[in-house]
Design a protein around this motif. Structure first.
Motif, PDB file in Angstrom:
ATOM      1  N   LEU A   8      98.228  64.257  51.985  1.00 30.74           N
ATOM      2  CA  LEU A   8      99.580  64.296  52.474  1.00 30.74           C
ATOM      3  C   LEU A   8     100.347  62.933  52.574  1.00 30.74           C
ATOM      4  O   LEU A   8     101.200  62.648  52.800  1.00 30.74           O
ATOM      5  N   LEU A   9      99.451  61.804  52.370  1.00 31.43           N
ATOM      6  CA  LEU A   9      99.759  60.496  52.430  1.00 31.43           C
ATOM      7  C   LEU A   9     100.273  60.174  50.940  1.00 31.43           C
ATOM      8  O   LEU A   9      99.603  60.124  49.778  1.00 31.43           O
ATOM      9  N   LYS A  10     101.601  59.680  50.614  1.00 31.11           N
ATOM     10  CA  LYS A  10     102.130  59.437  49.491  1.00 31.11           C
ATOM     11  C   LYS A  10     102.065  58.005  49.101  1.00 31.11           C
ATOM     12  O   LYS A  10     102.087  57.054  49.847  1.00 31.11           O
ATOM     13  N   HIS A  11     101.168  58.053  47.951  1.00 27.06           N
ATOM     14  CA  HIS A  11     100.776  56.796  47.393  1.00 27.06           C
ATOM     15  C   HIS A  11     101.992  56.168  46.169  1.00 27.06           C
ATOM     16  O   HIS A  11     102.453  57.123  45.378  1.00 27.06           O
ATOM     17  N   THR A  12     102.104  54.891  46.066  1.00 26.53           N
ATOM     18  CA  THR A  12     102.955  54.382  44.780  1.00 26.53           C
ATOM     19  C   THR A  12     104.521  54.629  45.112  1.00 26.53           C
ATOM     20  O   THR A  12     104.843  55.921  45.780  1.00 26.53           O
ATOM     21  N   ARG A  13     105.259  53.674  44.638  1.00 28.28           N
ATOM     22  CA  ARG A  13     106.718  53.917  44.887  1.00 28.28           C
ATOM     23  C   ARG A  13     107.357  55.162  44.227  1.00 28.28           C
ATOM     24  O   ARG A  13     108.405  55.677  44.603  1.00 28.28           O
ATOM     25  N   LEU A  14     106.644  55.444  43.091  1.00 24.32           N
ATOM     26  CA  LEU A  14     107.235  56.743  42.315  1.00 24.32           C
ATOM     27  C   LEU A  14     107.026  57.854  42.910  1.00 24.32           C
ATOM     28  O   LEU A  14     107.759  58.667  43.172  1.00 24.32           O
ATOM     29  N   ASN A  15     105.622  57.939  43.806  1.00 20.18           N
ATOM     30  CA  ASN A  15     105.561  59.002  44.372  1.00 20.18           C
ATOM     31  C   ASN A  15     106.345  59.313  45.886  1.00 20.18           C
ATOM     32  O   ASN A  15     106.773  60.310  46.239  1.00 20.18           O
ATOM     33  N   VAL A  16     106.572  57.928  46.434  1.00 19.68           N
ATOM     34  CA  VAL A  16     107.253  58.156  47.529  1.00 19.68           C
ATOM     35  C   VAL A  16     108.704  58.584  47.341  1.00 19.68           C
ATOM     36  O   VAL A  16     109.185  59.444  48.122  1.00 19.68           O
ATOM     37  N   VAL A  17     109.346  57.867  46.561  1.00 22.16           N
ATOM     38  CA  VAL A  17     110.551  58.280  46.130  1.00 22.16           C
ATOM     39  C   VAL A  17     110.836  59.849  45.779  1.00 22.16           C
ATOM     40  O   VAL A  17     111.672  60.353  46.001  1.00 22.16           O
ATOM     41  N   ALA A  18     109.944  60.201  44.932  1.00 23.85           N
ATOM     42  CA  ALA A  18     110.042  61.581  44.546  1.00 23.85           C
ATOM     43  C   ALA A  18     109.914  62.570  45.630  1.00 23.85           C
ATOM     44  O   ALA A  18     110.650  63.607  45.544  1.00 23.85           O
ATOM     45  N   PHE A  19     109.161  62.171  46.802  1.00 23.68           N
ATOM     46  CA  PHE A  19     108.831  63.040  47.623  1.00 23.68           C
ATOM     47  C   PHE A  19     110.247  62.993  48.592  1.00 23.68           C
ATOM     48  O   PHE A  19     110.707  63.864  49.115  1.00 23.68           O
ATOM     49  N   LEU A  20     110.831  61.682  48.660  1.00 25.47           N
ATOM     50  CA  LEU A  20     112.156  61.527  49.393  1.00 25.47           C
ATOM     51  C   LEU A  20     113.325  62.396  48.972  1.00 25.47           C
ATOM     52  O   LEU A  20     114.075  62.960  49.566  1.00 25.47           O
TER      53      LEU A  20
END
Length: 634
Positions: free
Chosen positions: A469-481
Motif C-alpha cells: 500500500l506504500l506507493k514508491h517512485t514519483r511515477l507510481n505516486v502521481v499515477a495513484f493520485l
C-alpha cells in the motif's frame, strides 16, 4: 410409566408404587438415583458461580510465582493456588467438560461430556463456564401447597436454591435449577421428607436445555421484600452495599422471590432502590451474580455518581469491552478476578493497561495496589476551548515559499489532469494514504473509495500488505493520485504548521477541507491533513520526497464554514491565487533575479506580470542599491 418429557434415566414413582429402586447401567451422569453414593457437591467454591476450574487466572504474582486466592465474600470459598497467566497443559483441559474445567480435578462425573454439562445447555455459569440446566420434578407434587413444599426442601437441602419457573404439569410439580451442584443437592434429599399421609416425597432430576425465562417486573410486595433484604446488606458507616450471590439470599428464597441480576428486570429494580434510598453509595459488591453483560448496569453511571469501589468478581464477563458501558464511573478500586475476560491477557501489564484505559483513576485492581496514574485531570472543565492558532511558518521566507508551493500544487491537483504533479515529486518519492480505523465494511463506508487503499496500521496488520500500500517512485505516486476522486480544495480553510526546516530540508503539515466534484460521492465534503517532506534543489523550489495524506469526513462545522470566502493564501494573505502561467513565470523570475519568491512575486505584480519590464526595473533598482538584503534571503 415415564412420559416422553420425563427423565431418560429415572422412573417416576414414589413409595405408593414400590420400594426404593436403583437404576442399573451407565446413564449420562453415571450415578445411582437413590443412593448415598451420589457424589458430594462438586463446586468447592459453593454454588454461586465461584467454583474453581481452569477458568480465569489470577492476575498478580507472589514472590514464588503463585498466589493464594481467597475471597471473604465468596460462599464457602476454599483457598486454591494458581500460576498467574498459566496455560492449560493441553487443549482439552481448557474446554468445557475437560478435566480441569469441572472444578474438581476430574472427579466430577456428574458433569461429564455425556451429562448436562457438555453441550446440551446454553448460557453461562458464574465461574466462567457454561450453565448446566436441570429440570427438577416432584411426582404427585400438585397436591402440595407450594410454600410448604419449597420450605420443606430448603430446610433439609444443604445448598440454598431458587426454584425457577415453578409450575405443575399433570400431577407433577416441575421447576428448573441452573447449577449442577445445587441440582445434585436437591436429589440427595429425595425421599427424606414425609408428608402428613405418610408418603415420602421423591425428587427427580433431568438435564435440559435452558428454559425460556420471561422478563416480568417484580410485584410490589416482592419489591418491598427486596428492599428489606438490601437494607440488611447495607453498611451505612462505609456506604457499602453487599449484593454478593443475592439470587440465593435465604430471605428471598424462602419467599420464592427470584432476583437474578443477569436479568434486566431484576437489575433495574435493584438500581431503582439504590437511586431512591442510597444514591450516595460508595462501594457496591456484585460478585457471584452470573453477570455476563453490563448493559443494564450502565444506569449506575448517572444514578450513583459517587461510586468508587465496584466488585464484579466471580461472574461471567467475557470481554473487557463490556466495561466500556461503565466508563463514566470514577472508580478507584475494581475487582474482576474469576471472569473469563481475565484470560485474554498475556501478562499483568497488558491487563492493567486495558482496565485503566477505561478507568484512569483506578488505584487498586483485584485487591492489589496499582502504580499511581499519570495524568493531568481537570476537576473543572474550561468554559470554552481556546481558539485555534493560525498557521505557523517560522519566517517570512518560508511563508512565501510554502504559500507559493501550495497554490501551484493544489491548482494542478484540482485540475482535470494531475499528471503535471510529476515535477513536484522526487524520483524516489513515497506516498501513503490513511483513513480513520473502522470496523464497517469498506464497500458500505462513505470513505469507501479511500478505504481500500488505506494504510492505517491499526487496521492493516500484515507487513506485506503494508508495504504494497506504500506507493514508491514519483511515477507510481502521481499515477495513484490520478485515480483518487476529483476534488476542489478550499484554500481559505488551509492551516499550515512547519515542523522542521534546515538549509536543504523542509517538513510541514497542511490541513483543510475539500469537496469531491465527480463520481458517486459528488459534493461530499472531506477534511484532510497532509504531511509533506521536501528537499530544495537550490533554485528556490521544493521537491517532495515523502507525502502522507489523512482523509476523513468533514464535521458539520467544517462544512458550514467551507467555501464561504474568497480563496486567500493559507496565511490569509490578500495575494490572489496564481494561474499556472504566473506560477511558472514566478519560478523563473526568482531563479534569474536571485530574489526569494515573495519579492519576486511583488516585482511581477507591480509590473502587471510583464516579465521583461519587471526584469528591467529589477536591474535598475539593484544598480541603485534600492533593493533590501531581505529580498535575497531564501
Amino acid at each position: 410409566m415415564a412420559t416422553a418429557d420425563d427423565s431418560r434415566f429415572y422412573s417416576e414413582h414414589d413409595d405408593r408404587v414400590g420400594p426404593k429402586h436403583r437404576r442399573k447401567g451407565r446413564g449420562p451422569f453415571r450415578a445411582p438415583l437413590y443412593s448415598d453414593q451420589i457424589s458430594k457437591q462438586r463446586h468447592r467454591g459453593g454454588h454461586g458461580g465461584g467454583g474453581g476450574g481452569a477458568g480465569p487466572r489470577s492476575r498478580f504474582e507472589d514472590d514464588d510465582g503463585d498466589i493464594a486466592m481467597t475471597d471473604d465474600l465468596h460462599d464457602g470459598g476454599s483457598q486454591r493456588r494458581f500460576a498467574p497467566y498459566g496455560r492449560p497443559q493441553n487443549r482439552r483441559n481448557g474446554r468445557r467438560g475437560g478435566k480441569d474445567a469441572r472444578g474438581d480435578g476430574g472427579n466430577n462425573r456428574g458433569r461429564g461430556n455425556r451429562g448436562g454439562g457438555g453441550g446440551s445447555a446454553d448460557g453461562v455459569d458464574g465461574g466462567g463456564g457454561r450453565k448446566n440446566w436441570f429440570k427438577m420434578m416432584i411426582p404427585h407434587g400438585k397436591k402440595y401447597e407450594k410454600q410448604w413444599l419449597l420450605s420443606s426442601l430448603q430446610n433439609i437441602c444443604a445448598v440454598p436454591f431458587q426454584a425457577i419457573q415453578y409450575h405443575t404439569e399433570g400431577n407433577r410439580v416441575q421447576f428448573y435449577i441452573d447449577d449442577s451442584s445445587t441440582a445434585y443437592a436437591l436429589v440427595k434429599v429425595s425421599r427424606k421428607i414425609t408428608d402428613k399421609d405418610g408418603y415420602k416425597i421423591a425428587v427427580l432430576m433431568n438435564p435440559c436445555q435452558p428454559p425460556s425465562l420471561p422478563q416480568q417486573d417484580l410485584k410490589l410486595e416482592d419489591l418491598e421484600h427486596l428492599k428489606q433484604c438490601m437494607s440488611k446488606r447495607f453498611d451505612g458507616s462505609q456506604q457499602a452495599l453487599d449484593l454478593n450471590n443475592i439470587r440465593v439470599d435465604p430471605d428471598l428464597a424462602s419467599l420464592n422471590i427470584e432476583v437474578a441480576l443477569s436479568r434486566k428486570n431484576s437489575m433495574q429494580a435493584v438500581i431503582k432502590i439504590i437511586e431512591d434510598n442510597i444514591p450516595e453509595l460508595v462501594c457496591l459488591n456484585l460478585s457471584n451474580n452470573r453477570l455476563y453483560k453490563l448493559d443494564d448496569l450502565a444506569d449506575l453511571v448517572a444514578k450513583v455518581p459517587n461510586l468508587k469501589i465496584l466488585n464484579l468478581s466471580h461472574n461471567d464477563i467475557r470481554s473487557e469491552r463490556e466495561l466500556d458501558k461503565l466508563k463514566g464511573l470514577r472508580l478507584v478500586e475494581l475487582s474482576l478476578q474469576r471472569n473469563p475476560l481475565c484470560d485474554h491477557f498475556k501478562d499483568q501489564a497488558d491487563y492493567i493497561s486495558a482496565i485503566r484505559e477505561r478507568f484512569p483513576r483506578l488505584l487498586k485492581l483485584d485487591g492489589h495496589d496499582l502504580p499511581p496514574p499519570i495524568g493531568f485531570d481537570l476537576e473543572v472543565a474550561p468554559a470554552v476551548l481556546p481558539p485555534c492558532k493560525p498557521s505557523y511558518f517560522g519566517s517570512e521566507e518560508l511563508k512565501g515559499l510554502i504559500t507559493c508551493f501550495l497554490q501551484q500544487y493544489y491548482t494542478i491537483y484540482d485540475s482535470a489532469n494531475r499528471q503535471l504533479l510529476l515535477d513536484a515529486y522526487h524520483d524516489g518519492a513515497t506516498f501513503s494514504l490513511i483513513v480513520p480505523f473502522s470496523t464497517q465494511n469498506p464497500s458500505r463506508s462513505s470513505l469507501g473509495e479511500y478505504m481500500k487503499d488505506s494504510r492505517n496500521i491499526k487496521r492493516v496488520k500484515d507487513s506485506t500488505t503494508r508495504f504494497r500500500l506504500l506507493k514508491h517512485t514519483r511515477l507510481n505516486v502521481v499515477a495513484f493520485l490520478n485515480e483518487l476522486p476529483k476534488t476542489q480544495h478550499d484554500i481559505a480553510s488551509f492551516n499550515v504548521d512547519v515542523n522542521t526546516y534546515t538549509g536543504s530540508l523542509l517538513s510541514f503539515t497542511v490541513s483543510g477541507v475539500f469537496k469531491e466534484v465527480d463520481g458517486t460521492s459528488r459534493d461530499s465534503y472531506r477534511a484532510f491533513s497532509r504531511v509533506f517532506i521536501a528537499v530544495s534543489p537550490g533554485n528556490g523550489s521544493m521537491c517532495i520526497v515523502n507525502d502522507e495524506m489523512f482523509v476523513r469526513n468533514a464535521t458539520t462545522e467544517e462544512i458550514r464554514r467551507a467555501f464561504v470566502a474568497p480563496a486567500p493564501t493559507p496565511s490569509s494573505s490578500p495575494v490572489p491565487t496564481l494561474s499556472a502561467t504566473q506560477q511558472e513565470m514566478l519560478s523563473a523570475f526568482s531563479q534569474q533575479s536571485g530574489m526569494n519568491l515573495e519579492w519576486s512575486q511583488k516585482c511581477l505584480q507591480d509590473n502587471d506580470w510583464n516579465f521583461e519590464r519587471a526584469g528591467q526595473i529589477f536591474t535598475d533598482l539593484k544598480v541603485q542599491g534600492k533593493i533590501p538584503d531581505i529580498a535575497f534571503i531564501k
